[in-house]
Design a protein around this motif. Structure first.
Motif: not given
Length: 310
Positions: A234-242, A296-304
């Motif tokens: 879930k995108i909402a679980d990502e610190p970079a998104v928050a 850049a910070a969002l692009d660095a979120v790993p794809s799972r």
């Protein structure tokens, strides 16, 4: 590249297009559209009111299917939307209602079933042509997997859809839950859009997106916020998104939708909701600006990415 005409930023009803103008089957549409599946959670009057609100917000691209609510959603769309609204209604085939089953739909992949599904859509929507019909495949992405006589070659499915297009019953052909190789095989048939599961946290179909961009095909991701099935991120679980949401004063969901729009210019969104407030928030996501550092910070979120078969 020619500058966008000022009129392209307004819908037929004069509303500003959320997310600005995008292209779908040669038409200009709002980049933020609406996925109608959740209308089945509402009564008829509330569903009609939500669709009318979508038109007011400048949404002129609606995604549906006959198997949403066993025909209820299509009937509501046919009643709520008027020709003067200029809304492009896109439907899909490849499944059929199964109200008594543990899952309220079942696959319907055979050519005869695809033709029946198009006729069901025409009847339910009350139109002579469905402008765009997506073939929902069953060999890629989360969801049901084909077995037995539901394992059908893509070429056989495209043949009947091409016939339906020649007959004028559909205007254009799209694909859903399609592999990269499947899309390559289908290109000669003329593909207007691809709907695959894709989000900031599940970018396994990046090569398919890039092929769509190169071929002028609209990319219309479903599950744009991830997490529709257990086991999907879930995108909402990502610190970079928050962090981005807090910095910009918007919701994590709006960050996820805005990232998709920034990521590729051929992306159109069809977030679904039965809540008028969420509908407004989704439309407003089209105005969220992400600067280079945030991107850049969002692009660095790993794809799972992981396929979840039912």
């Amino acid at each position: 590249m020619n500058p966008t005409a000022p009129s392209d930023h307004l819908t037929a009803s004069g509303a500003a297009r959320p997310g600005g103008p995008g292209a779908l089957m040669g038409r200009t549409v709002s980049r933020v559209g609406y996925g109608a599946m959740q209308l089945e959670r509402l009564d008829r009057d509330a569903a009609v009111a939500l669709l009318r609100r979508a038109v007011e917000l400048g949404i002129d691209h609606v995604d549906t299917a006959h198997f949403y609510g066993n025909g209820f959603v299509n009937e509501v769309i046919g009643a709520a939307l008027r020709p003067a609204d200029g809304v492009l209604v896109v439907s899909k085939v490849g499944a059929e209602p199964n109200p008594a089953g543990p899952v309220p739909l079942r696959l319907a992949q055979r050519p005869k079933q695809l033709r029946t599904a198009v006729e069901d859509n025409l009847r339910g929507l009350g139109v002579e042509q469905v402008p765009l019909v997506n073939l929902r495949r069953a060999d890629h992405g989360p969801g049901l997997r084909a077995q037995g006589d539901q394992v059908v070659d893509l070429d056989d499915q495209l043949a009947v859809l091409t016939e339906l297009r020649a007959e004028g019953k559909i205007g254009a052909i799209g694909l859903s839950s399609v592999t990269l190789e499947g899309l390559r095989r289908a290109l000669p048939a003329g593909i207007a859009c691809v709907q695959n599961a894709y989000s900031l946290v599940a970018r396994g179909d990046e090569d398919t997106l890039r092929l769509c961009l190169a071929e002028g095909i609209a990319w219309v991701p479903y599950f744009p916020l991830g997490g529709a099935f257990a086991g999907l991120p879930k995108i909402a679980d990502e610190p970079a998104v928050a962090a981005a949401a807090q910095a910009l004063g918007v919701s994590p969901a709006q960050i996820g939708l805005a990232w998709l729009l920034h990521h590729s210019q051929n992306t159109l969104l069809i977030p679904g909701t039965a809540d008028p407030a969420h509908l407004v928030a989704n439309a407003e996501a089209g105005s969220v600006v992400l600067d280079g550092e945030t991107l850049a910070a969002l692009d660095a979120v790993p794809s799972r990415t992981g396929d979840i078969a039912l």
